[in-house]
Design an enzyme around this catalytic site. Sequence first.
Site, short mmCIF file in Angstrom:
data_model
loop_
_atom_site.label_atom_id
_atom_site.label_comp_id
_atom_site.label_asym_id
_atom_site.label_seq_id
_atom_site.Cartn_x
_atom_site.Cartn_y
_atom_site.Cartn_z
N LEU A 19 12.52 24.45 -16.86
CA LEU A 19 11.48 25.47 -16.79
C LEU A 19 10.11 24.87 -16.49
CD1 LEU A 19 12.61 27.89 -19.64
CD2 LEU A 19 13.50 27.59 -17.33
N GLY A 20 10.10 23.58 -16.15
CA GLY A 20 8.85 22.92 -15.79
C GLY A 20 8.50 23.17 -14.33
N LYS A 35 7.17 5.16 -15.68
CA LYS A 35 7.81 5.37 -14.38
C LYS A 35 8.39 4.06 -13.84
CE LYS A 35 7.49 9.77 -13.94
NZ LYS A 35 8.73 10.56 -14.13
N ASP A 84 16.64 19.58 -26.43
CA ASP A 84 15.61 18.56 -26.60
C ASP A 84 16.21 17.25 -26.12
OD1 ASP A 84 13.90 16.60 -27.45
OD2 ASP A 84 13.81 17.27 -29.55
N ILE A 100 13.35 22.59 -23.50
CA ILE A 100 13.08 22.53 -24.94
C ILE A 100 12.66 23.89 -25.48
CG2 ILE A 100 10.66 21.80 -24.77
CD1 ILE A 100 11.43 19.77 -27.09
N TYR A 104 1.97 6.62 -18.44
CA TYR A 104 2.84 7.33 -17.50
C TYR A 104 3.40 6.35 -16.46
CZ TYR A 104 4.09 10.97 -14.05
OH TYR A 104 4.73 11.80 -13.17
N1 SER Z 1 1.72 14.86 -10.39
C1 SER Z 1 1.86 13.81 -11.35
C2 SER Z 1 0.67 13.73 -12.23
O1 SER Z 1 -0.41 14.01 -11.76
C3 SER Z 1 2.03 12.49 -10.67
O2 SER Z 1 3.34 12.20 -10.57
O3 SER Z 1 0.80 13.37 -13.35
#
Ligand code: SER
Length: 322
Positions: free
Chosen positions: A10-11, A145, A52, A35, A141
């Site tokens: 749902l993201g 990744k 989850d 979730i 982040y």
């Molecule tokens: N669109 C993402 C962000 O801005 C980058 O992968 O976090």
Amino acid sequence: MKRIMITGALGQIGSDLTVRLRRQYGTDSVLATDIRQKQTEAAIAGPFRLLDVSDGAALLDAAKEFRADTILHLAALLSVTAELKPLLAWQLNMGGLLNALEAAKELSCQLFTPSSIGAFGPGTPKTGTPQDTIQRPLTMYGVNKVSGELLCDYYFHKYGLDTRGLRFPGLVSHSAPPGGGTTDYAVDMYVEAVRSGRYTSYINKGTFLDMMYMPDAIEAIITLMEDDASKLKHRNAFNVTAMSVDPETIAASIRKRLPDFELSYHVDPVRQSIADGWPDAIDASSAREEWGFQPVFDLERMTDDMLSHLQERLHSGQVNIS
Ligand code: SER
């Protein structure tokens, strides 16, 4: 792909992807999990299960009961949220991926998970960023990744698991709002152009970043997943992009349709410093050469499509279009 389980369905990516996959593979062949439940098409128009991804046993159960042959693992925190909550980001982004990989290994599923331009860092070449290059991101982040790319490589080499992935740029979509990303300003700008005719950008002018329209991102996932794996050299992290833009470029494109649109700036230091560590324009030639990546939306086509969809929603009474 025959029976597909999606996490984070749902993201921002999942909402469109779930609907598109059900059209192609059949409604009952695509299990959306998230979730939380929302009253959106992805959640109510086909199989849905609360999940989850930090709960490995629950993830395995869901995939096993559905008899999934493919897991599309999308559940993750985006760059800004991850920077504000780094410990949670490590636990959710890495723990969730590990659980998805383990379930895929146990059930011999194909697995897709997105990487990002966030996997690059300040030491990476800024333009024409090669497929194989320096990756020393300074954000949580980005650390997630890069680690995720390596982990997917590891499961492929160690266990022969069919893992595949794309390094997505900023994704622009009119249907599901993004949440907690750095590139989200682009989506916000289109929404505000239609709603109020003005937008204050938290990313500064002159900050170029790669972007892609959601329909191209979704076709790229399907094309990569359906490709003959024997031709793939870079399985888990193909650079993909459709355009390199800064806020002024998008505003100029909007003004061709809405001449009175006003853009101003109130730069947010957290999001600006994340954007400053990312490339201006990456090179997607490996994706083109290895599996025929070919986006169809350039900036002008994307602007046309975004504005017409958003205007339609505004006029149909959905004033709150984000
Ligand atoms: N669109 C993402 C962000 O801005 C980058 O992968 O976090």
